[in-house]
Design an enzyme around this catalytic site. Structure first.
Site, PDB file in Angstrom:
ATOM      1  N   GLY A  72       0.793  -1.223   0.000  1.00 15.53           N
ATOM      2  CA  GLY A  72       0.000   0.000   0.000  1.00 15.53           C
ATOM      3  C   GLY A  72       0.823   1.270   0.000  1.00 15.53           C
ATOM      4  N   THR A  73       1.919   1.263   0.746  1.00 17.32           N
ATOM      5  CA  THR A  73       2.741   2.474   0.827  1.00 17.32           C
ATOM      6  C   THR A  73       3.336   2.829  -0.531  1.00 17.32           C
ATOM      7  OG1 THR A  73       3.261   2.203   3.173  1.00 17.32           O
ATOM      8  CG2 THR A  73       4.829   3.466   1.858  1.00 17.32           C
ATOM      9  N   ASN A 152      -8.498   3.150   8.275  1.00 17.77           N
ATOM     10  CA  ASN A 152      -7.856   2.038   8.963  1.00 17.77           C
ATOM     11  C   ASN A 152      -7.970   2.108  10.478  1.00 17.77           C
ATOM     12  OD1 ASN A 152      -6.059   4.278   8.098  1.00 17.77           O
ATOM     13  ND2 ASN A 152      -4.602   3.321   9.498  1.00 17.77           N
ATOM     14  N   GLN A 180      -7.559  -0.881   3.295  1.00 15.86           N
ATOM     15  CA  GLN A 180      -8.295  -1.478   4.413  1.00 15.86           C
ATOM     16  C   GLN A 180      -9.630  -2.078   3.994  1.00 15.86           C
ATOM     17  OE1 GLN A 180      -7.837  -3.050   7.644  1.00 15.86           O
ATOM     18  NE2 GLN A 180      -6.501  -1.260   7.592  1.00 15.86           N
ATOM     19  N   SER A 200      -3.303  -3.774  -0.827  1.00 19.10           N
ATOM     20  CA  SER A 200      -2.191  -4.516  -0.233  1.00 19.10           C
ATOM     21  C   SER A 200      -2.624  -5.923   0.146  1.00 19.10           C
ATOM     22  CB  SER A 200      -1.679  -3.775   1.007  1.00 19.10           C
ATOM     23  OG  SER A 200      -0.574  -4.427   1.573  1.00 19.10           O
ATOM     24  N   HIS A 202      -1.320  -8.064   2.552  1.00 23.33           N
ATOM     25  CA  HIS A 202      -1.254  -8.552   3.930  1.00 23.33           C
ATOM     26  C   HIS A 202      -2.460  -8.172   4.787  1.00 23.33           C
ATOM     27  CE1 HIS A 202       0.052  -5.039   6.541  1.00 23.33           C
ATOM     28  NE2 HIS A 202       0.205  -4.515   5.346  1.00 23.33           N
ATOM     29  N   THR A 238      12.364  -7.359 -11.212  1.00 23.57           N
ATOM     30  CA  THR A 238      11.768  -8.678 -11.396  1.00 23.57           C
ATOM     31  C   THR A 238      10.605  -8.870 -10.423  1.00 23.57           C
ATOM     32  OG1 THR A 238      13.901  -9.580 -12.072  1.00 23.57           O
ATOM     33  CG2 THR A 238      12.226 -11.163 -11.383  1.00 23.57           C
ATOM     34  N   CYS A 326       1.250   1.397  11.955  1.00 25.55           N
ATOM     35  CA  CYS A 326       2.363   2.187  11.426  1.00 25.55           C
ATOM     36  C   CYS A 326       2.795   3.281  12.398  1.00 25.55           C
ATOM     37  CB  CYS A 326       1.977   2.809  10.090  1.00 25.55           C
ATOM     38  SG  CYS A 326       1.454   1.598   8.870  1.00 25.55           S
TER      39      CYS A 326
END
Length: 387
Positions: A72-73, A152, A180, A200, A202, A238, A326
């Site tokens: 996401g960042t 979030n 989120q 994202s 995760h 890659t 974060c």
């Protein structure tokens, strides 16, 4: 410790066993470079193309509009800084909100250091950006509007479709941080009217270090990485093939179980609130009257300092948080809660975030709510005795 209960899925989520198996299969069998033309490269390319097609389908995009990222960042940074640098001849004004993720806010602050101007919109009592405020903030030289889909920390879902409609007649590029909400809130990028969207893996039981950026065809963007021709020459390097395949599998699993999960998480929320109410705790659910993500519950316990509460809950084996992971470990108050309550409001230091996900059960939620009740009651009693 027995009875450990993880209720911080908005920070990161456990990887689904089927995602692990998918990734192991790719690491074992698809060892080739997707850019190579031999048999091993072609096999890897097929896996990459299939994953891209699946992820595009999740959000109603064309597969050519999907760029795989590290999360996401990177997606937020690329969308915001890339749009600003590519479009600065048309203007240098950006509109965002005060409750964005730090990946958005700090990208905007960086652009301010380069001479861009940024309007940070406030939110109402339910944590919502007013469409009328967006309209008022727009200028002729506004080149980007970036508003997150779902918050979030407090879970509010923003009026993205309405903002997208507003921007149809404006030159501004529209980006949304969908991190989120991805997987739990079904959406279509074309219906929403967004030009850029970041997500994202995760957060949806996929691997860390993998994400995507949707870039609507024709959107002018400057990309930060230079090197090879990967991702249609837009993101050199890659590809993280195992991570990308795991992301696609996680997305597939979320989509297949979305309806059941939403109902389950809503039940978890109402059960917790009911237990807190029955035990006559002095509490309130933040942003309770607005649209909200099904898995996020932001609760303020009156008179209870969040540091003490988190420490005591951790000793009881309950993992929750005071907001975004974060910013965990810092003494600074959450910028989201400051925007919601005001800088010196007690709610800023009395709020915890409970977030549900894979592996949580009804029995766990009841037990966690009971333990939270006991800890809050104990801390309140201790405070009263000291007074």
């Amino acid at each position: 410790m027995e009875n450990k209960i993880y209720l911080d899925h908005a920070a990161t989520s456990p990887i689904h066993p089927e995602v692990v198996q998918t990734m192991l299969g790719v690491m074992t069998n698809d060892y080739g470079n997707p850019s190579s033309i031999h048999y091993a490269g072609r096999s890897a390319r097929k896996t990459l193309d299939e994953a891209r097609s699946k992820m595009a389908g999740q959000i109603g995009a064309d597969e050519r509009e999907i760029i795989f990222t590290s999360g996401g960042t990177e997606g937020d940074n690329t969308a915001i800084i890339g749009t600003a640098l590519a479009n600065q001849k048309r203007g240098k004004h950006i509109v965002t909100s005060q409750i964005e993720h730090h990946a958005v806010l700090k990208s905007c602050m960086y652009l301010e250091s380069l001479g861009f101007s940024v309007t940070y919109l406030p939110v109402d009592e339910n944590g919502l950006v007013r469409v009328s405020d967006v309209r008022k903030a727009l200028q002729e030289d506004t080149i980007l509007v970036t508003i997150m889909y779902g918050n979030n920390e407090v879970g509010t879902i923003q009026p993205i479709a309405e903002i997208g409609e507003l921007l149809k007649e404006h030159q501004a590029v529209f980006h949304t941080d969908y991190v989120q909400a991805f997987g739990l809130v079904q959406m279509d990028v074309k219906t929403l009217g967004v030009d850029l969207l970041s997500a994202s893996a995760h957060k949806i039981n996929g691997p860390r270090g993998t994400g995507l950026l949707y870039v609507k065809q024709g959107t002018k963007l400057e990309f930060p990485f230079h090197g090879g021709e990967q991702e249609r020459a837009r993101r050199a390097g890659t590809e993280n093939l195992a991570g990308i395949a795991g992301f696609a599998k996680a997305g597939e699993l979320m989509a297949a179980n979305r309806t059941e999960k939403i109902a389950e998480y809503e039940e978890f929320k109402s059960t917790m609130v009911e237990i807190f109410t029955q035990n006559e705790l002095a509490f309130e659910v933040n942003c309770a009257n607005g649209p909200s993500l099904p898995h996020v519950l932001s609760v303020r316990f009156h008179g209870v300092q969040v540091e003490q509460l988190l420490m005591n809950l951790d000793m009881e084996g309950i993992a929750v948080s005071s907001g975004s992971a974060c910013t965990a470990g810092t003494v600074d108050p959450s910028h989201v809660l400051v925007a919601l309550f005001g800088e010196n409001h007690p709610g800023v230091t009395e709020t915890i975030r409970i977030s549900f996900g894979l592996g949580n059960t009804y029995e766990e939620v009841v037990l966690a709510a009971s333990k939270i009740t006991d800890v809050v009651s104990r801390l309140v009693k201790r405070k009263e005795q000291k007074a």
